[in-house]
Design a protein around this motif. Sequence first.
Motif, PDB file in Angstrom:
ATOM      1  N   ALA A  27      37.296  42.411  29.186  1.00 42.80           N
ATOM      2  CA  ALA A  27      37.139  42.035  30.424  1.00 42.80           C
ATOM      3  C   ALA A  27      37.027  43.091  31.425  1.00 42.80           C
ATOM      4  O   ALA A  27      36.023  43.120  32.228  1.00 42.80           O
ATOM      5  N   SER A  28      38.073  44.140  31.250  1.00 40.62           N
ATOM      6  CA  SER A  28      37.989  45.107  32.197  1.00 40.62           C
ATOM      7  C   SER A  28      36.862  46.005  32.419  1.00 40.62           C
ATOM      8  O   SER A  28      36.451  46.279  33.419  1.00 40.62           O
ATOM      9  N   ILE A  29      36.403  46.237  30.985  1.00 40.07           N
ATOM     10  CA  ILE A  29      35.191  47.187  31.071  1.00 40.07           C
ATOM     11  C   ILE A  29      33.881  46.541  31.529  1.00 40.07           C
ATOM     12  O   ILE A  29      32.905  47.142  32.306  1.00 40.07           O
ATOM     13  N   ILE A  30      33.718  45.548  31.354  1.00 37.38           N
ATOM     14  CA  ILE A  30      32.648  44.495  31.900  1.00 37.38           C
ATOM     15  C   ILE A  30      32.825  44.322  33.615  1.00 37.38           C
ATOM     16  O   ILE A  30      31.595  44.597  34.009  1.00 37.38           O
ATOM     17  N   LEU A  31      34.050  44.325  34.033  1.00 35.53           N
ATOM     18  CA  LEU A  31      33.988  44.418  35.286  1.00 35.53           C
ATOM     19  C   LEU A  31      33.536  45.869  35.913  1.00 35.53           C
ATOM     20  O   LEU A  31      32.877  45.514  37.005  1.00 35.53           O
ATOM     21  N   ILE A  32      34.133  46.660  35.626  1.00 37.16           N
ATOM     22  CA  ILE A  32      33.676  48.245  35.793  1.00 37.16           C
ATOM     23  C   ILE A  32      32.140  48.417  35.869  1.00 37.16           C
ATOM     24  O   ILE A  32      31.557  48.986  36.620  1.00 37.16           O
ATOM     25  N   CYS A  33      31.454  47.803  34.790  1.00 39.22           N
ATOM     26  CA  CYS A  33      30.212  47.866  34.786  1.00 39.22           C
ATOM     27  C   CYS A  33      29.472  47.016  35.532  1.00 39.22           C
ATOM     28  O   CYS A  33      28.454  47.588  36.175  1.00 39.22           O
ATOM     29  N   ALA A  34      29.950  45.843  35.884  1.00 38.93           N
ATOM     30  CA  ALA A  34      29.443  45.293  36.982  1.00 38.93           C
ATOM     31  C   ALA A  34      29.455  45.714  38.355  1.00 38.93           C
ATOM     32  O   ALA A  34      28.526  45.740  39.098  1.00 38.93           O
TER      33      ALA A  34
END
Length: 219
Positions: free
Chosen positions: A141-148
């Motif tokens: 979830a964290s890496i998806i947020l950073i990519c977002a």
Amino acid sequence: MEKEASEKLNNFFSGSKKISFKKGETILRPDDEPHGVFYLKEGYTRLYSISKNAQELTLIIYKPGEFFPLVWAINNTHNAYYLEALTNVEIYRAPRNEFIKFIKSNNELMYEINVRILQRLEGALRRMEYAMFGNARSKVASIILICAERFGDKNKNQVLIKVPLTHQDIAKLIGMARETVSIEMKKLQQMGLIDYKGKHLVVKDYSKLKGESALGLID
């Protein structure tokens, strides 16, 4: 200032040699001589390393308007990483001495470069934090947020991530097995937090996804 600096960079590099790479092609290998500073006109590239047991770890994803390898360009430090085209890309390559002369004569560009360096440092620190906290789901979830945040188009509480990311790409960003990432991605999708639009990942509920992330655990 950022827009003005980007326009100057684009104008400077547009007169340089243009090079195209197809998705999956290697642009640089460790200890390769870059032969100039690369400016990404179109597409996305990734900088990554490979461990002794052949595990890949993606360190940076570059988007259009960015240039690299910055450490080599400014410090003349040898290249220690692989650079690969994540999509089909178009790159301009300018001689290092011309690039250095150009940025030294433009104070606003030096400021913009410092901003980008600090952004990368902040990103590296955040990735270190979520690597240490939480479980597999919170890390995904964290890496998806950073990519977002870095590559997203936001519409209310939803974000379309413009760079196409496979489960394997995400696994390489956080040093996890692809199978584990796929399981956690499916769970997040079933929870209604993420979905897909073609090849692109969509964050359907940014606030709730952050609650599932390691970033949410350390706020």
